[in-house]
Design a protein around this motif. Structure first.
Motif, PDB file in Angstrom:
ATOM      1  N   VAL A 284      -4.818   0.914   8.362  1.00  0.00           N
ATOM      2  CA  VAL A 284      -4.363   0.761   6.985  1.00  0.00           C
ATOM      3  C   VAL A 284      -4.989  -0.497   6.394  1.00  0.00           C
TER       4      VAL A 284
ATOM      5  N   TRP B 256      -5.366  -2.942   2.661  1.00  0.00           N
ATOM      6  CA  TRP B 256      -4.731  -3.303   1.398  1.00  0.00           C
ATOM      7  C   TRP B 256      -5.431  -4.531   0.843  1.00  0.00           C
TER       8      TRP B 256
ATOM      9  N   SER C   2       7.729   2.879   9.988  1.00  0.00           N
ATOM     10  CA  SER C   2       7.639   1.875   8.938  1.00  0.00           C
ATOM     11  C   SER C   2       7.538   0.496   9.594  1.00  0.00           C
TER      12      SER C   2
ATOM     13  N   PRO D 180       0.832  -1.205   0.000  1.00  0.00           N
ATOM     14  CA  PRO D 180       0.000   0.000   0.000  1.00  0.00           C
ATOM     15  C   PRO D 180       0.866   1.256   0.000  1.00  0.00           C
TER      16      PRO D 180
ATOM     17  N   TYR E 221       6.213  -3.029   3.217  1.00  0.00           N
ATOM     18  CA  TYR E 221       6.237  -2.120   4.363  1.00  0.00           C
ATOM     19  C   TYR E 221       4.994  -1.249   4.362  1.00  0.00           C
ATOM     20  N   VAL E 222       4.435  -1.056   5.537  1.00  0.00           N
ATOM     21  CA  VAL E 222       3.391  -0.066   5.744  1.00  0.00           C
ATOM     22  C   VAL E 222       4.077   1.138   6.384  1.00  0.00           C
TER      23      VAL E 222
END
Length: 181
Positions: free
Chosen positions: A15, A17, A46, A1, A66-67
């Motif tokens: 978050v 995705w 991160s 994402p 990674y978000v």
């Protein structure tokens, strides 16, 4: 994402995705485990998300990404005016925590301004730029006043060894003193 911005007033974001798809060339189930699920709450910074898929034969496939949660909200620096007294050496040290008057941030902040040492040449009001920065590097500054005061008495030496000379007055009540005495 794509990177997301932290909620204003908070240090985290939810978050989502699209789930990765895992298939295998042979019949049987593919067992998938993940470190996080879509809709999870992530804190500023991160975070590595990993999906691990294992097929019926024990073969393993991995998908990682990674978000990134960005903190775009700067801290708010608040400081108070203070008065400091010079010590016996004619110095006074001021650390940022002495001036902090309830600075805030949606995540956390740290002092950017260094400790300052004042001396006799600073007696009176001095502007002090108080600066804080959050973990994302967002800064804020405010000016407060550090008043430096000297309350130490002067030191007198050789006072007890001074002996006043005897003075004889003339008939007009005048006397002459030799500067050497």
């Amino acid at each position: 994402p794509a990177p997301v911005n932290a909620n204003l007033g908070g240090c985290q974001a939810n978050v989502t995705w699209t789930l990765p798809t895992f298939t295998d060339n042979c019949p049987g189930n593919v067992f998938v485990i993940s470190t996080h699920a879509p809709g999870s709450t992530f804190f500023f910074d991160s975070t590595l998300v990993t999906y691990t898929a294992t097929d019926a034969a024990g073969n393993i496939g991995v998908c990682s990404f990674y978000v990134v949660v960005n903190d775009l909200q700067p801290p708010v620096a608040n400081c108070q005016d203070i008065t400091v007294l010079l010590d016996a050496n004619g110095e006074a040290e001021v650390v940022p925590a002495q001036l902090d008057n309830g600075s805030t941030d949606n995540c956390f902040y740290e002092y950017v301004t260094d400790t300052i040492t004042y001396n006799c040449s600073n007696i009176g009001a001095n502007n002090y730029t108080f600066t804080v920065s959050d973990g994302a590097g967002n800064p804020d500054s405010v000016v407060c006043v550090v008043t430096v005061a000297d309350t130490s008495l002067p030191v007198i030496t050789n006072c007890s060894t001074f002996v006043a000379p005897a003075v004889e007055l003339d008939a007009a009540c005048f006397a002459t003193l030799d500067a050497a005495t």
